[in-house]
Write a protein that holds these residues in place. Structure first.
Motif, PDB file in Angstrom:
ATOM      1  N   ILE A   1       0.856  -1.202   0.000  1.00  0.00           N
ATOM      2  CA  ILE A   1       0.000   0.000   0.000  1.00  0.00           C
ATOM      3  C   ILE A   1       0.887   1.245   0.000  1.00  0.00           C
ATOM      4  CG2 ILE A   1      -1.679   1.369   1.308  1.00  0.00           C
ATOM      5  CD1 ILE A   1      -2.704  -1.248   2.560  1.00  0.00           C
ATOM      6  N   LYS A   2       1.889   1.202   0.867  1.00  0.00           N
ATOM      7  CA  LYS A   2       2.756   2.369   0.986  1.00  0.00           C
ATOM      8  C   LYS A   2       3.486   2.650  -0.332  1.00  0.00           C
ATOM      9  CE  LYS A   2       6.409   4.372   3.738  1.00  0.00           C
ATOM     10  NZ  LYS A   2       7.640   4.109   4.445  1.00  0.00           N
ATOM     11  N   LYS A   3       4.026   1.594  -0.896  1.00  0.00           N
ATOM     12  CA  LYS A   3       4.834   1.745  -2.110  1.00  0.00           C
ATOM     13  C   LYS A   3       3.964   2.199  -3.295  1.00  0.00           C
ATOM     14  CE  LYS A   3       8.489   0.302  -4.846  1.00  0.00           C
ATOM     15  NZ  LYS A   3       9.150   1.561  -5.192  1.00  0.00           N
ATOM     16  N   VAL A   4       2.837   1.525  -3.500  1.00  0.00           N
ATOM     17  CA  VAL A   4       1.988   1.862  -4.653  1.00  0.00           C
ATOM     18  C   VAL A   4       1.477   3.299  -4.520  1.00  0.00           C
ATOM     19  CG1 VAL A   4      -0.190   1.313  -5.828  1.00  0.00           C
ATOM     20  CG2 VAL A   4       1.378  -0.532  -5.172  1.00  0.00           C
ATOM     21  N   SER A   5       1.045   3.676  -3.323  1.00  0.00           N
ATOM     22  CA  SER A   5       0.524   5.034  -3.141  1.00  0.00           C
ATOM     23  C   SER A   5       1.593   6.066  -3.460  1.00  0.00           C
ATOM     24  CB  SER A   5       0.053   5.259  -1.698  1.00  0.00           C
ATOM     25  OG  SER A   5      -0.856   4.261  -1.331  1.00  0.00           O
ATOM     26  N   SER A   6       2.793   5.864  -2.939  1.00  0.00           N
ATOM     27  CA  SER A   6       3.794   6.902  -3.153  1.00  0.00           C
ATOM     28  C   SER A   6       4.332   6.854  -4.577  1.00  0.00           C
ATOM     29  CB  SER A   6       4.883   6.833  -2.080  1.00  0.00           C
ATOM     30  OG  SER A   6       6.008   6.146  -2.552  1.00  0.00           O
ATOM     31  N   ASP A   7       4.446   5.675  -5.141  1.00  0.00           N
ATOM     32  CA  ASP A   7       4.897   5.604  -6.543  1.00  0.00           C
ATOM     33  C   ASP A   7       3.901   6.291  -7.476  1.00  0.00           C
ATOM     34  OD1 ASP A   7       7.159   4.316  -5.818  1.00  0.00           O
ATOM     35  OD2 ASP A   7       6.664   2.373  -6.716  1.00  0.00           O
ATOM     36  N   LEU A   8       2.627   6.036  -7.285  1.00  0.00           N
ATOM     37  CA  LEU A   8       1.642   6.662  -8.174  1.00  0.00           C
ATOM     38  C   LEU A   8       1.653   8.176  -8.000  1.00  0.00           C
ATOM     39  CD1 LEU A   8      -1.446   4.237  -8.190  1.00  0.00           C
ATOM     40  CD2 LEU A   8       0.430   4.393  -9.829  1.00  0.00           C
ATOM     41  N   ASP A   9       1.829   8.635  -6.769  1.00  0.00           N
ATOM     42  CA  ASP A   9       1.921  10.086  -6.557  1.00  0.00           C
ATOM     43  C   ASP A   9       3.073  10.693  -7.351  1.00  0.00           C
ATOM     44  OD1 ASP A   9      -0.260  10.503  -4.967  1.00  0.00           O
ATOM     45  OD2 ASP A   9       0.825  10.204  -3.078  1.00  0.00           O
ATOM     46  N   GLN A  10       4.113   9.894  -7.532  1.00  0.00           N
ATOM     47  CA  GLN A  10       5.285  10.407  -8.263  1.00  0.00           C
ATOM     48  C   GLN A  10       5.292   9.979  -9.721  1.00  0.00           C
ATOM     49  OE1 GLN A  10       9.014   9.710  -5.841  1.00  0.00           O
ATOM     50  NE2 GLN A  10       7.495   8.662  -4.595  1.00  0.00           N
ATOM     51  N   LEU A  11       4.158   9.471 -10.187  1.00  0.00           N
ATOM     52  CA  LEU A  11       4.021   9.001 -11.569  1.00  0.00           C
ATOM     53  C   LEU A  11       5.011   7.877 -11.898  1.00  0.00           C
ATOM     54  CD1 LEU A  11       2.570  11.825 -11.547  1.00  0.00           C
ATOM     55  CD2 LEU A  11       3.174  12.017 -13.940  1.00  0.00           C
ATOM     56  N   LYS A  12       5.382   7.093 -10.872  1.00  0.00           N
ATOM     57  CA  LYS A  12       6.285   5.971 -11.112  1.00  0.00           C
ATOM     58  C   LYS A  12       5.452   4.711 -11.255  1.00  0.00           C
ATOM     59  CE  LYS A  12      10.260   6.638  -8.365  1.00  0.00           C
ATOM     60  NZ  LYS A  12      10.657   6.843  -6.972  1.00  0.00           N
ATOM     61  N   PHE A  13       4.809   4.613 -12.396  1.00  0.00           N
ATOM     62  CA  PHE A  13       3.875   3.510 -12.607  1.00  0.00           C
ATOM     63  C   PHE A  13       4.585   2.173 -12.664  1.00  0.00           C
ATOM     64  CE2 PHE A  13       2.133   7.365 -14.396  1.00  0.00           C
ATOM     65  CZ  PHE A  13       0.877   7.402 -13.822  1.00  0.00           C
ATOM     66  N   ASN A  14       5.741   2.138 -13.315  1.00  0.00           N
ATOM     67  CA  ASN A  14       6.407   0.848 -13.506  1.00  0.00           C
ATOM     68  C   ASN A  14       6.812   0.211 -12.182  1.00  0.00           C
ATOM     69  OD1 ASN A  14       8.232   3.017 -13.421  1.00  0.00           O
ATOM     70  ND2 ASN A  14       9.848   1.831 -14.418  1.00  0.00           N
ATOM     71  N   THR A  15       7.271   1.017 -11.239  1.00  0.00           N
ATOM     72  CA  THR A  15       7.683   0.408  -9.976  1.00  0.00           C
ATOM     73  C   THR A  15       6.466   0.060  -9.109  1.00  0.00           C
ATOM     74  OG1 THR A  15       8.050   2.632  -9.116  1.00  0.00           O
ATOM     75  CG2 THR A  15       9.976   1.465  -9.924  1.00  0.00           C
ATOM     76  N   ALA A  16       5.373   0.806  -9.279  1.00  0.00           N
ATOM     77  CA  ALA A  16       4.145   0.436  -8.562  1.00  0.00           C
ATOM     78  C   ALA A  16       3.679  -0.940  -9.045  1.00  0.00           C
ATOM     79  CB  ALA A  16       3.057   1.482  -8.803  1.00  0.00           C
ATOM     80  N   ILE A  17       3.747  -1.146 -10.350  1.00  0.00           N
ATOM     81  CA  ILE A  17       3.318  -2.435 -10.906  1.00  0.00           C
ATOM     82  C   ILE A  17       4.233  -3.556 -10.404  1.00  0.00           C
ATOM     83  CG2 ILE A  17       2.990  -3.752 -13.046  1.00  0.00           C
ATOM     84  CD1 ILE A  17       2.252  -0.995 -14.359  1.00  0.00           C
ATOM     85  N   SER A  18       5.529  -3.284 -10.354  1.00  0.00           N
ATOM     86  CA  SER A  18       6.454  -4.297  -9.821  1.00  0.00           C
ATOM     87  C   SER A  18       6.059  -4.710  -8.414  1.00  0.00           C
ATOM     88  CB  SER A  18       7.879  -3.769  -9.742  1.00  0.00           C
ATOM     89  OG  SER A  18       8.316  -3.372 -10.988  1.00  0.00           O
ATOM     90  N   ALA A  19       5.721  -3.723  -7.595  1.00  0.00           N
ATOM     91  CA  ALA A  19       5.353  -4.033  -6.212  1.00  0.00           C
ATOM     92  C   ALA A  19       4.125  -4.940  -6.176  1.00  0.00           C
ATOM     93  CB  ALA A  19       5.096  -2.739  -5.442  1.00  0.00           C
ATOM     94  N   LEU A  20       3.173  -4.676  -7.056  1.00  0.00           N
ATOM     95  CA  LEU A  20       1.977  -5.522  -7.101  1.00  0.00           C
ATOM     96  C   LEU A  20       2.324  -6.936  -7.564  1.00  0.00           C
ATOM     97  CD1 LEU A  20      -0.494  -2.916  -8.633  1.00  0.00           C
ATOM     98  CD2 LEU A  20      -0.571  -3.850  -6.307  1.00  0.00           C
ATOM     99  N   MET A  21       3.283  -7.031  -8.452  1.00  0.00           N
ATOM    100  CA  MET A  21       3.711  -8.353  -8.932  1.00  0.00           C
ATOM    101  C   MET A  21       4.373  -9.146  -7.806  1.00  0.00           C
ATOM    102  SD  MET A  21       5.179  -7.437 -12.697  1.00  0.00           S
ATOM    103  CE  MET A  21       4.090  -7.314 -14.121  1.00  0.00           C
ATOM    104  N   VAL A  22       5.219  -8.448  -7.039  1.00  0.00           N
ATOM    105  CA  VAL A  22       5.905  -9.113  -5.927  1.00  0.00           C
ATOM    106  C   VAL A  22       4.874  -9.662  -4.937  1.00  0.00           C
ATOM    107  CG1 VAL A  22       7.379  -8.705  -3.919  1.00  0.00           C
ATOM    108  CG2 VAL A  22       8.032  -7.786  -6.154  1.00  0.00           C
ATOM    109  N   MET A  23       3.897  -8.843  -4.632  1.00  0.00           N
ATOM    110  CA  MET A  23       2.895  -9.277  -3.657  1.00  0.00           C
ATOM    111  C   MET A  23       2.075 -10.450  -4.200  1.00  0.00           C
ATOM    112  SD  MET A  23       0.353  -7.598  -1.111  1.00  0.00           S
ATOM    113  CE  MET A  23      -1.020  -8.561  -0.476  1.00  0.00           C
TER     114      MET A  23
END
Ligand code: ANZ
Ligand code: ZN
Length: 795
Positions: A653-675
């Motif tokens: 939750i923490k990672k996806v929220s902050s990544d999306l705020d910074q328009l870092k979509f690719n790393t948000a998606i990675s985090a979802l993949m890891v989970m």
């Protein structure tokens, strides 16, 4: 295990449409609203491309997340529907541009809906719709009535391919940015918007914006502020005097000749008779050259002596007056004082034509070049001698002012925006020409001035509207006599300079937008689009915003607070996608084979939003597999708990929220993949953990998220649920790596809980072989330990 994307996606698209899922509530508190804007497309016949999908998906993801966070997000879409491609197509095929544009817009709309973008479709606009261009015309008249739109004769860019004039911004390296034909200079009467009135503010305003530095730099360059002086040189034996613009008034004693641009209005007045024939030939040649050929590209400077002399005001010296095409008529005053010792262009010219070169600046360091363009100490310059060049500028300006022969001045490179076009498919300029009364605005109640349909589009150099009698003949609104309509249309960049305002109030029949509605949403919080619009569109839209602000229609100056450019998606071969290369990938087939959720995620997963990145056909398979895995977790949902998964969830939750705020979509998606991998490994996944995970996925892959949400028994849309928040305790890592220093130098790392005490930390350090080497038999002077940060053993 796979899911049927075609069924699911269609199902949810229908539901969203009937629920008007992208609509906003207008009553909301201004503090709780966001305006997210993507550059609206030109509805070309070839449909949506993967670049559109990239920027629209990105902003859609953010809009969906913000709505889940409780914001009202205005996220509109429309069409930049006027323009040359439809008209050129009509010339080739005879199909009316209105028809091709309509068909193209339908295709676009269907395609946009097929990727599940949450636009507020009730606000759709088309710039070619009379209900829209009525207001484009109204705004033209507003500017006209306030002195911001005017008609003037001036040398303009004429595209030999498009048979129309172009704005300076539309000429790239001397050719038309659209058709690459040669661009000539022609002296014509045209309509302009007074963008130069705003040059300084448009420059300063950039400092307040969250825009890419590169774009700001391009705008600064384009505006091109230059500080210097204007100096008057009296022409010998004449009443005339020549104003020159110089950025180096400190070198005035070194001016050994004057150059007028070939188009300068004084040329004919001051040239001696015997030189006129040669001058005329030279002027004709110069007119054929593009600005670039005359400046940067020119290898061999040319010119003609006028036969006249001017007097250097500072020393009374007579200097010859030449014309040369390296001096541009539309910059500064169109005339220069040449200082060959310190300006390379002048040096080249003076060497060729054997004109005197006088050194007036001495460098402190030895210089080999005969032409020294840097700063130093002024010499051979009377009262300036011994002064450093930089302060000397002001000393000279003060002297010029006292003697009333000049003054300090600022020049800008930007010219007024040329907005008239001699083409058909655009908004007619709403002006009536009367022989007695001149140029009059079309009365407001007669707007819109409709585009006639009975015209021949063939570009002849004259506006096609001029040959429509039904259009052309009109009565003068002032005296009632026979008059004629202006037959030029407006540059399509006029249409797109204010479209974001219309979205705020798209159906208004009384105004382009009500002030209150503009206040509700504007300025735009985030604007995403291609970097190719760095100068033209963004500069023009900023000019409109400043003008409307000054005229009292808005309360802000800058229209787009934050700007991001999506990177180009290249073909699978790493080259720019182009039909001729045959490397174009269209979104339609990808959507039908893998699904809309897959293409959205895939394009975001390719790399950072702003980077250029090649399309990778294998990658899409991987992304689709990820979605299948997410889907399969449904079967392992239990009513229970799992402390490890819960920790992972909160970190996600923490990672996806902050990544999306910074328009870092690719790393948000990675985090979802890891989970997802962890959920699959865990076999049993508590229902609440899975549901929260699906909420995180929802903005990115909205269809599958809605479907899972529903099948797990939630009856309201996932997009009305609240964005998950993380528990600070749960995101603290169990263990961290801590550096162990000996006398301040890192010698090893130990792994321990971030809040472990000193005893434990020292115990672990003593067990480390490396540390043992250093501490064996030594006495500790001091141990510095800060939990989670540092362990330093001082010996
Ligand atoms: C004398 C001089 C001496 C200059 C010297 C330069 C160096 P920017 O910085 O781009 O504003 N210039 C002025 N008007 C021009 C025109 N219409 N076409 C071509 N050149 C023009 O450049 C300003 C300088 O470019 C001016 O300062 C002028 O040359 C030239 F050691 O004046 B200078
Ligand atoms: Zn009249």
């Amino acid at each position: 295990m796979s899911f049927n994307h075609q069924e699911i996606e269609k199902k949810w698209q229908k539901v969203w449409e009937s629920r008007k899922a992208g609509a906003v509530s207008e009553s909301g508190d201004r503090k709780n609203t966001l305006y997210y804007l993507v550059m609206f497309p030109y509805p070309s016949g070839s449909g949506l491309h993967v670049g559109h999908v990239e920027s629209y998906s990105a902003v859609d993801m953010l809009a969906r997340m913000q709505r889940m966070k409780g914001k009202e997000v205005l996220f509109p879409m429309g069409f930049d529907a006027f323009g040359l491609p439809a008209e050129n197509y009509a010339i080739k095929t005879g199909v009316h541009p209105a028809e091709t544009t309509q068909t193209a817009m339908e295709t676009f709309r269907t395609q946009l809906k097929s990727i599940g973008l949450s636009f507020d479709w009730d606000r759709e606009i088309s710039t070619a719709d009379p209900e829209y261009y009525r207001w484009t015309q109204w705004l033209f008249l507003l500017f006209f009535k306030n002195g911001l739109a005017y008609r003037a004769k001036s040398p303009v860019n004429w595209c030999t391919g498009c048979h129309t004039v172009l704005a300076n911004e539309q000429v790239l390296n001397g050719v038309c940015e659209r058709c690459s034909s040669e661009v000539m200079q022609k002296e014509l009467e045209q309509w302009f918007f007074k963008i130069t009135d705003f040059a300084d503010r448009l420059l300063d305003g950039l400092d307040t914006l969250d825009w890419p530095d590169r774009i700001k730099a391009m705008q600064r360059n384009w505006i091109g502020k230059s500080e210097g002086a204007k100096v008057a040189f009296k022409v010998k034996d004449s009443e005339e005097s020549i104003d020159v613009f110089t950025t180096r008034p400190d070198t005035l004693f070194g001016a050994t000749y004057i150059v007028l641009s070939p188009e300068h209005p004084l040329v004919e007045k001051i040239a001696v008779d015997t030189q006129l024939a040669e001058i005329e030939v030279y002027q004709k040649e110069a007119a054929k050259k593009s600005a670039l050929e005359r400046t940067e590209l020119q290898k061999d400077k040319t010119g003609v002596f006028t036969g006249s002399y001017a007097i250097n005001p500072v020393n009374g010296e007579e200097v010859p007056v030449w014309i040369a095409d390296y001096v541009m008529v539309s910059y500064g005053t169109g005339a220069i004082m040449a200082v060959p010792a310190h300006d390379e262009r002048d040096f080249e010219f003076a060497t060729k034509y054997k004109l005197p070169i006088r050194n007036v600046v001495e460098s402190s360091a030895p210089v080999k070049d005969e032409c020294f363009t840097g700063n130093g100490t002024v010499i051979n310059s009377g009262f300036l001698d011994g002064t450093l060049t930089v302060p000397a500028k002001q000393v000279m300006i003060d002297w010029l002012k006292k003697e009333e022969v000049g003054q300090g001045t600022t020049t800008y490179r930007v010219r007024d925006w040329l907005v008239s076009r001699q083409r058909y498919w655009g908004a007619p300029i709403p002006i009536i020409w009367c022989e007695k009364c001149g140029a009059l605005p079309v009365p407001e109640e007669d707007l819109p001035v409709l585009l006639p349909t009975d015209v021949d589009f063939k570009p002849t150099g004259e506006s096609p509207l001029a040959n429509s009698e039904s259009f052309h003949d009109v009565k003068c609104p002032a005296c009632g006599d026979d008059a004629r309509r202006e037959s030029d249309t407006m540059d399509t960049f006029v249409d797109s300079s204010w479209y974001y305002l219309r979205y705020c109030d798209p159906k208004n029949k009384e105004a382009f937008a009500e002030k209150e509605k503009i206040e509700q949403w504007c300025p735009v919080d985030l604007y995403v689009g291609g970097a190719e619009h760095a100068v033209m569109h963004l500069l023009y839209a900023r000019f409109f915003a400043y003008a409307l602000h000054d005229l009292g229609y808005t309360t802000y100056e800058e229209p787009f607070l934050k700007l991001r450019n999506q990177g180009l998606i290249l073909g699978p071969d790493g080259e720019k996608m182009s039909k001729s290369r045959g490397n174009v990938v269209g979104p339609d087939s990808v959507i039908s084979e893998y699904g809309a959720d897959a293409i959205r995620l895939y394009e975001m997963f390719l790399g950072p939003l702003e980077d250029a990145k090649p399309w990778d056909t294998k990658g899409i398979v991987g992304v689709r597999r990820f979605l299948d895995r997410v889907w399969s977790v449904q079967n392992n949902v239990i009513d229970g708990e799992d402390a490890d998964l819960l920790r992972t969830l909160h970190k996600t939750i923490k990672k996806v929220s902050s990544d999306l705020d910074q328009l870092k979509f690719n790393t948000a998606i990675s985090a979802l993949m890891v989970m997802t991998n962890e959920m699959i490994a865990a076999k049993n996944v508590p229902r609440n953990i899975y549901l929260t995970f699906v909420q995180l996925l929802a903005p990115l892959a909205p269809h599958i998220a809605e479907e899972i949400w529903e099948s797990l028994g939630r009856d309201e849309s996932i997009f009305v649920s609240s964005w998950p928040e993380f528990d600070a305790e749960l995101v603290i890592d169990n263990e961290i790596e801590l550096a162990v220093q000996i006398n301040g130098k890192v010698r090893a790392t130990i792994t321990l809980a971030p809040d472990a005490d000193e005893e434990l930390a020292m115990g672990l350090a003593r067990e480390d072989k490396n540390i043992q080497k250093y501490i064996e038999g030594k006495e500790f002077k001091k141990v510095i330990y800060v939990a989670g940060r540092i362990l330093n053993i001082v010996l």
